[in-house]
Write a protein that holds these residues in place. Structure first.
Motif, short mmCIF file in Angstrom:
data_model
loop_
_atom_site.label_atom_id
_atom_site.label_comp_id
_atom_site.label_asym_id
_atom_site.label_seq_id
_atom_site.Cartn_x
_atom_site.Cartn_y
_atom_site.Cartn_z
N SER A 42 9.73 -3.62 -2.51
CA SER A 42 9.59 -2.82 -3.72
C SER A 42 9.44 -1.36 -3.31
O SER A 42 8.45 -1.01 -2.67
N GLY A 43 10.39 -0.53 -3.66
CA GLY A 43 10.27 0.89 -3.40
C GLY A 43 10.54 1.28 -1.97
O GLY A 43 11.03 0.48 -1.16
N PRO A 44 10.17 2.50 -1.62
CA PRO A 44 10.51 3.03 -0.30
C PRO A 44 9.56 2.64 0.83
O PRO A 44 9.76 3.04 1.97
N VAL A 45 8.54 1.85 0.55
CA VAL A 45 7.58 1.47 1.59
C VAL A 45 7.54 -0.06 1.69
O VAL A 45 7.31 -0.74 0.70
N SER A 46 7.79 -0.56 2.89
CA SER A 46 7.64 -2.00 3.13
C SER A 46 6.42 -2.21 4.01
O SER A 46 6.18 -1.44 4.94
N VAL A 47 5.67 -3.25 3.71
CA VAL A 47 4.47 -3.55 4.48
C VAL A 47 4.51 -5.02 4.89
O VAL A 47 4.64 -5.91 4.05
N THR A 48 4.41 -5.25 6.19
CA THR A 48 4.35 -6.60 6.75
C THR A 48 3.11 -6.68 7.63
O THR A 48 2.46 -5.67 7.91
N TRP A 49 2.78 -7.89 8.06
CA TRP A 49 1.66 -8.05 8.97
C TRP A 49 1.90 -9.21 9.89
O TRP A 49 2.64 -10.15 9.57
N ASN A 50 1.30 -9.10 11.07
CA ASN A 50 1.37 -10.18 12.05
C ASN A 50 0.56 -11.36 11.54
O ASN A 50 -0.14 -11.26 10.53
N ASP A 51 0.61 -12.45 12.27
CA ASP A 51 -0.15 -13.64 11.92
C ASP A 51 -1.64 -13.29 11.89
O ASP A 51 -2.20 -12.87 12.91
N PRO A 52 -2.30 -13.40 10.73
CA PRO A 52 -3.71 -13.02 10.65
C PRO A 52 -4.61 -13.77 11.63
O PRO A 52 -5.65 -13.25 12.02
N GLU A 53 -4.18 -14.93 12.06
CA GLU A 53 -5.00 -15.71 13.01
C GLU A 53 -5.19 -14.94 14.32
O GLU A 53 -6.16 -15.15 15.04
N THR A 54 -4.26 -14.02 14.62
CA THR A 54 -4.37 -13.22 15.85
C THR A 54 -5.20 -11.97 15.67
O THR A 54 -5.51 -11.28 16.64
N PHE A 55 -5.59 -11.65 14.45
CA PHE A 55 -6.37 -10.44 14.18
C PHE A 55 -7.78 -10.57 14.76
O PHE A 55 -8.39 -11.63 14.72
N THR A 56 -8.30 -9.47 15.22
CA THR A 56 -9.68 -9.42 15.72
C THR A 56 -10.66 -9.89 14.66
O THR A 56 -11.65 -10.54 14.96
N GLU A 57 -10.35 -9.60 13.40
CA GLU A 57 -11.22 -10.00 12.28
C GLU A 57 -11.49 -11.50 12.31
O GLU A 57 -12.58 -11.96 11.96
N PHE A 58 -10.52 -12.29 12.73
CA PHE A 58 -10.69 -13.75 12.76
C PHE A 58 -11.06 -14.26 14.14
O PHE A 58 -11.87 -15.16 14.27
N ARG A 59 -10.47 -13.69 15.18
CA ARG A 59 -10.74 -14.17 16.53
C ARG A 59 -12.20 -13.98 16.93
O ARG A 59 -12.77 -14.81 17.62
N GLN A 60 -12.82 -12.88 16.50
CA GLN A 60 -14.19 -12.59 16.92
C GLN A 60 -15.22 -12.79 15.81
O GLN A 60 -16.37 -12.42 15.96
N SER A 61 -14.80 -13.37 14.70
CA SER A 61 -15.72 -13.56 13.59
C SER A 61 -16.65 -14.74 13.84
O SER A 61 -16.23 -15.77 14.35
N SER A 62 -17.88 -14.57 13.44
CA SER A 62 -18.82 -15.69 13.53
C SER A 62 -18.75 -16.55 12.26
O SER A 62 -19.47 -17.53 12.15
#
Length: 188
Positions: A42-62
């Motif tokens: 949609s529009g001039p900006v595209s946003v994608t993301w890597n597999d969230p499972e690899t994010f620090t937010e999940f890897r290091q979360s308690s």
């Protein structure tokens, strides 16, 4: 007593079958294999993301379960798109990829059992994010590209107005500051 056994055994079997089917489907929510990895075009900006499972937010979360709750990743991606569109010169196109993210705060379940789902925000837990980008001009030529590691170590000291009810307020403010710096530098 016989009636009780007739009810308990089928109930136990149904519960075991339900648990088995939950285990066989794997992760749910944003960690599911079939979860979206991009915003719809949609529009001039595209946003994608890597597999969230690899994010620090999940890897290091308690508390991986609480960290994966809700649609905060899509909310942040939509915010990025909206703010980037405001910064672009007409005709430009921007591709953004969220490579890694660690939200402000952490779960500290060691304080009390009833605190395991509470994100504690302290200055030692700043928001961090790695973003890859590619900026195209109106002709389609690549004007700028790269990967940036964003962080806001003074996120609690910043006096700019923020929506205190938004759970992503620190991450959004960090993204806004980066987009202002990056796109002004790249396009002017």
């Amino acid at each position: 007593m016989r009636t009780h056994h007739r009810l308990v055994l089928p109930l136990a079997a149904a519960l075991m079958l339900g648990l088995a089917s939950c285990a066989s489907t794997g992760q749910t929510g944003m960690l599911a294999a079939d979860a979206p990895r991009a915003l719809p075009e949609s529009g001039p900006v595209s946003v994608t993301w890597n597999d969230p499972e690899t994010f620090t937010e999940f890897r290091q979360s308690s508390n991986r379960w609480a960290a994966s709750e809700g649609d905060w990743l899509q909310d942040l991606a939509q915010h990025m798109r909206k703010r980037a569109q405001q910064q672009l010169v007409p005709g430009e196109h921007l591709e953004l990829t969220i490579v890694d993210i660690e939200r402000a705060g952490r779960y500290e379940p060691w304080h009390r059992p009833d605190m395991q789902n509470v994100r504690i925000v302290r200055d030692m837990y700043p928001p961090r994010m790695t973003v890859a980008f590619r900026l195209h001009d109106a002709t389609g030529a690549v004007v700028d590209e790269g990967e940036r590691k964003l962080s806001d170590p003074a996120f609690l000291l910043n006096v700019s107005p923020i929506n205190v009810t938004d759970p992503l307020r620190y991450e959004k403010r960090m993204v806004d500051a980066w987009l202002r710096r990056e796109l002004v530098t790249a396009t002017r």
